[in-house]
Design a protein around this motif. Structure first.
Motif: not given
Length: 286
Positions: A87-89, A17-18, A7-9, A63-64
């Protein structure tokens, strides 16, 4: 298979997007993939401020990517197929880092409505989602390359005019690119699959990345940066099936759905797409 939720934005916020991974799980994705294991990547809270590289949320990105790489490596060690749910790309970078650490050459078939190779300092947003290909290719100082230009195939970008207006050089003179208008043409999918087969034949391993903004706005309105043109759902289904039927795909990432924009209305259709693609990919996993 492992459904790795990321769940990264890259704008440094926890919404938009997260929220896509949880929306897809709520839409029944796990039930559609019996035996699938849900694995959560660690995504620290981001800082929207741009770092020295020009990227926003730089520490969170680093970190992600490291967390995703660990989970992809663990999936491969257990002979499980990894599916990254963004999430995103930039979540894709975790798969490429994992391949690099495992020590084999990795090809990337990148299905996206954008080239995503911005110089972060030129990017209008500073989001790593503008620049993950530049990061992967080592075009950003401080980031080691995990992909070679010869091992990248881009299918579907339609942002050439935007890049030209911003003075951002395209990478189409260095990598194999099939623009969005050609991909959407009647003969576009056979051409794309032929290019992908040639790439796969010369790489030891390959990854498929799908940014859902390769779809038209009519097919999927809930993306943050819509553009004219794009594929229909039927075209994306066919393209994905034929790409994965080549065999040997080592991982899949699906990104860029913003459920905040449609209240989750598209989640069921996207979950169906991911489930079908995952089943095909897992059968041909090598």
């Amino acid at each position: 298979m492992d459904l790795i939720t990321v769940p990264f934005n890259s704008s440094g916020v926890a919404d938009g997007v997260a929220r896509a991974p949880s929306a897809l799980l709520d839409a029944g994705l796990v039930a559609a993939l019996p035996g699938a294991r849900v694995v959560n990547a660690d995504v620290p809270v981001g800082d929207p401020t741009r770092g020295p590289s020009g990227l926003a949320a730089e520490a969170s990105l680093t970190a992600t990517v490291a967390s995703v790489a660990e989970r992809v490596l663990a999936a491969w060690a257990a002979d499980r197929f990894p599916i990254l749910l963004g999430g995103d790309c930039p979540v894709l970078l975790g798969g490429l880092v994992a391949a690099d650490r495992r020590g084999y050459g990795a090809g990337l078939v990148f299905v996206d409505g954008h080239e995503d190779a911005w110089d972060p300092h030129r990017s209008p947003t500073g989001e790593a989602a503008d620049s993950e290909i530049a990061l992967a290719l080592g075009m950003v100082p401080g980031f080691a390359p995990v992909l070679q230009t010869a091992d990248l195939l881009q299918l579907g970008p339609r942002d050439a005019e935007e890049l030209a207006e911003a003075g951002q050089p395209s990478i189409a003179d260095r990598v194999d690119v099939l623009p969005g208008d050609r991909l959407a043409a009647p003969d576009g999918i056979p051409i794309a699959v032929g290019k992908a087969a040639a790439l796969v034949a010369r790489t030891e391993h390959w990854w498929l990345h799908v940014d859902l903004d390769v779809l038209s706005t009519q097919a999927l309105p809930a993306v943050d940066y819509p553009q004219p043109g794009g594929l229909t759902w039927d075209q994306l289904d066919t393209l994905t099936e034929q790409l994965l039927s080549i065999g040997g795909c080592g991982g899949l990432s699906v990104c860029i759905y913003n459920p905040d924009l449609d209240g989750g209305a598209a989640a069921t259709r996207i979950a169906s797409y991911v489930a079908r693609a995952s089943r095909i990919a897992a059968r041909g996993h090598g």
